[in-house]
Design an enzyme around this catalytic site. Structure first.
Site, short mmCIF file in Angstrom:
data_model
loop_
_atom_site.label_atom_id
_atom_site.label_comp_id
_atom_site.label_asym_id
_atom_site.label_seq_id
_atom_site.Cartn_x
_atom_site.Cartn_y
_atom_site.Cartn_z
N ARG A 125 44.23 -2.10 -45.16
CA ARG A 125 44.74 -1.89 -43.81
C ARG A 125 45.92 -2.84 -43.61
O ARG A 125 45.77 -4.06 -43.79
CB ARG A 125 43.66 -2.15 -42.75
CG ARG A 125 44.04 -1.60 -41.36
CD ARG A 125 43.05 -2.05 -40.29
NE ARG A 125 43.20 -3.46 -40.02
CZ ARG A 125 42.19 -4.34 -39.96
NH1 ARG A 125 40.94 -3.95 -40.14
NH2 ARG A 125 42.42 -5.61 -39.72
N GLU A 144 49.95 -8.90 -41.79
CA GLU A 144 49.26 -9.11 -43.08
C GLU A 144 48.78 -7.77 -43.60
O GLU A 144 48.78 -6.77 -42.88
CB GLU A 144 48.06 -10.04 -42.90
CG GLU A 144 46.98 -9.48 -41.98
CD GLU A 144 45.75 -10.38 -41.84
OE1 GLU A 144 45.67 -11.39 -42.54
OE2 GLU A 144 44.88 -10.04 -41.03
N ASN A 146 45.25 -6.30 -45.38
CA ASN A 146 43.85 -6.62 -45.72
C ASN A 146 43.44 -5.76 -46.91
O ASN A 146 43.42 -4.53 -46.80
CB ASN A 146 42.94 -6.29 -44.54
CG ASN A 146 43.35 -7.05 -43.29
OD1 ASN A 146 43.03 -8.20 -43.13
ND2 ASN A 146 44.09 -6.38 -42.41
N SER A 151 38.08 -3.48 -41.91
CA SER A 151 37.03 -2.92 -41.06
C SER A 151 37.57 -2.12 -39.89
O SER A 151 38.77 -2.01 -39.67
CB SER A 151 36.12 -4.04 -40.55
OG SER A 151 36.89 -4.98 -39.85
N LYS A 305 47.77 -14.69 -48.54
CA LYS A 305 48.99 -14.97 -47.78
C LYS A 305 50.12 -15.43 -48.72
O LYS A 305 51.29 -15.14 -48.49
CB LYS A 305 48.73 -16.06 -46.73
CG LYS A 305 47.58 -15.77 -45.78
CD LYS A 305 47.86 -14.59 -44.87
CE LYS A 305 46.74 -14.34 -43.89
NZ LYS A 305 45.54 -13.74 -44.48
N LYS A 364 49.63 -20.54 -41.77
CA LYS A 364 48.53 -19.68 -42.23
C LYS A 364 47.91 -20.20 -43.53
O LYS A 364 48.61 -20.36 -44.53
CB LYS A 364 49.04 -18.26 -42.48
CG LYS A 364 49.51 -17.52 -41.24
CD LYS A 364 49.83 -16.07 -41.56
CE LYS A 364 49.84 -15.21 -40.30
NZ LYS A 364 49.88 -13.78 -40.60
N GLU A 368 40.84 -14.83 -44.83
CA GLU A 368 40.67 -13.58 -44.10
C GLU A 368 39.64 -13.80 -43.00
O GLU A 368 38.92 -14.79 -42.99
CB GLU A 368 40.17 -12.48 -45.04
CG GLU A 368 41.15 -12.11 -46.14
CD GLU A 368 42.52 -11.77 -45.62
OE1 GLU A 368 42.63 -11.06 -44.61
OE2 GLU A 368 43.52 -12.24 -46.22
N GLY A 369 39.53 -12.81 -42.09
CA GLY A 369 38.44 -12.84 -41.13
C GLY A 369 38.82 -13.30 -39.73
O GLY A 369 38.00 -13.31 -38.84
N ARG A 450 44.27 -2.78 -31.88
CA ARG A 450 43.46 -3.84 -31.27
C ARG A 450 44.34 -4.60 -30.28
O ARG A 450 45.50 -4.86 -30.55
CB ARG A 450 42.93 -4.80 -32.34
CG ARG A 450 41.88 -4.18 -33.22
CD ARG A 450 41.59 -5.05 -34.42
NE ARG A 450 42.79 -5.24 -35.21
CZ ARG A 450 42.90 -6.12 -36.20
NH1 ARG A 450 41.90 -6.89 -36.50
NH2 ARG A 450 44.03 -6.23 -36.88
#
Length: 474
Positions: A125, A144, A146, A151, A305, A364, A368-369, A450
């Site tokens: 994604r 970024e 993923n 998800s 990254k 950064k 992740e997350g 989002r």
């Protein structure tokens, strides 16, 4: 971008009534999370946070994000096959970042032994924000990509009906019809099914590596259910189960509880806290097998990254995608400014620029997350501590993207209905499957919008900051 919901957002009574309707519809549609109190049980669930209204997104930027997704799929695939590039790019990072180093050790071990898998599956994604240009027009800039456990493809398939419902309640049927249908979970399952088919064993199953405490289970079930409809069975196991009951035969076929596994789909394993010594051993066992890993370890490393920052260097895209100048141009148009913090003149210069104008940058780490990035004063403190230490090589600096804020209502269990200033992040889901050197599938399969209140700098839905949304194309 003006908001077309402006006058509605002034009517508090109307907002509360609409919110009640929207929440009930979200529950009916299956826009669900397990609760923080009971993350391992579905006995009591709540709705996943979402916006009351769909948020305005320029059609041109939505189209651009879709158009570049297949290029990103090709790029991720190319990087994952280029061991010299990965080794050179991550050489400084692995000295200073234990987690990346651990992943890299497994990568080197599997490479040395010879990669057993012949089919490769990418479910990724790519996330963007809309940068406000000097002339006021918005531009698409990548945050970024993923490459592991991307998800919300399942829940994003369920939210369009909720926003259509809200607009229909308001008798805005024309507007309701403009909300795009969206079904990423179907497309993600299509990729898994293709990989399963190419693996070539009719009785083999898909192994989903799950967390013990998984609030976002319904998102994952959406993909499992799509696979079951194709008569492909999914078993959910933790890393701990793999280390206890997983095994390889002499051909390095993977078995779990005596069942052959065709595809391993990771919804865990992207953060250091998710690995014990036992879990690292389980990950190595999975990587050594000929099962299709989604992602394999090289593709996970491609999502770091540091790799993202190196890809933005002049000439790198051309080297990785030779003879594809149009793809290179589409990719480069989405890049924000990215800067290495490796020891040396280039890193020193980047740090000095960030300390001089901290509101223009984000620091950064290789994580992740959500919830890991540093901004403003926190970034300044971290850079002051890091600037003379080699540890700084485990971070990158990125130009801060400044979207135009807009008003919306964020609906959360237990929170009052109130209008806040927001910004959005658009994600496009990509799927590719490669067999040997032949790409047999390369497509975009849907989107995720989002939205978060502007007071929250960092974090996604799972991190409890952003909420689910739908683009209203304008």
């Amino acid at each position: 971008m003006a908001t077309s919901w402006g006058s509605l957002l002034q009517d508090e009574q109307l907002l509360e009534e609409l919110a009640r309707q929207a929440v009930d519809r979200a529950l009916a549609e299956g826009v669900l999370l397990r609760t923080t109190q009971e993350p391992s049980s579905s006995d009591v669930v709540s709705y996943a946070p979402f916006t009351l209204f769909p948020s305005l997104v320029p059609s041109a930027l939505l189209e651009q994000a879709y158009a570049v997704q297949m290029d990103f799929n090709l790029l991720v695939d190319a990087v994952s096959q280029n061991s010299a590039f990965l080794e050179q790019t991550l050489s400084s990072t692995i000295k200073m970042d234990n987690f990346t180093a651990h992943l890299f050790d497994i990568y080197k071990q599997v490479l040395g032994e010879g990669i057993a898998q012949t089919v490769f599956l990418g479910l990724n994604r790519s996330d963007y924000m809309f940068q406000r240009s000097a002339d006021g027009s918005p531009a698409l800039k990548q945050i970024e990509i993923n490459t592991i456990s991307a998800s919300f493809g399942g829940l994003a398939s369920r939210t369009p009906a909720v926003h259509q419902h809200v607009l229909n309640v308001l008798s805005k049927t024309k507007e309701a019809a403009k909300i795009l249908s969206n079904n990423p979970s179907k497309g993600l399952a299509l990729g898994i099914a293709k990989a399963w088919e190419l693996y070539g064993s009719a009785n083999a199953q898909v192994l989903l590596i799950a967390q013990e405490k998984e609030r976002n289970i319904f998102d994952q079930r959406a993909i499992e259910n799509e696979l079951l409809a194709k008569k492909i069975h999914v078993i959910r196991r933790r890393f701990e189960d793999v280390s206890e009951k997983g095994s390889l035969d002499q051909d390095r076929r993977l078995f779990m509880d005596g069942q052959e596994i065709a595809v391993v789909y990771f919804r865990d394993g992207y953060m250091p806290t998710q690995y014990s010594t036992q879990n690292w051993k389980a990950r190595l066992l999975l990587e050594r097998s000929c099962a299709v890993k989604c992602p394999d370890i090289a593709t996970q490393l491609t999502g770091t990254k540091k790799v993202q920052q190196e890809l933005s260097r002049a000439g790198v895209l051309e080297m990785l995608l030779p003879g594809q100048p149009e793809a290179v141009a589409r990719l480069r148009a989405t890049f924000a400014g990215l800067y290495s913090l490796d020891m040396g003149e280039e890193g020193d210069q980047a740090i000095n620029e960030a300390l001089a104008a901290p509101n223009r940058f984000v620091l950064k780490p290789q994580r992740e997350g959500g919830g890991n990035n540093l901004y403003g004063e926190e970034m300044v403190q971290a850079l002051e501590q890091l600037k003379d230490r080699e540890e700084r090589a485990s971070y990158i600096l990125m130009e801060k993207i400044e979207p135009e804020p807009f008003a919306n209502c964020l609906l959360r269990p237990g929170s009052p209905v109130r209008v806040v200033q927001c910004i959005s992040e658009l994600g496009i889901f990509g799927v590719y499957v490669r067999q040997g050197k032949t790409l047999v599938m390369n497509k975009h399969v849907g989107h995720l919008l989002r939205t978060k209140a502007i007071e929250h700098a960092d974090g996604g839905v799972a991190a409890g900051v952003a909420v689910l949304d739908n683009p209203y194309p304008v």
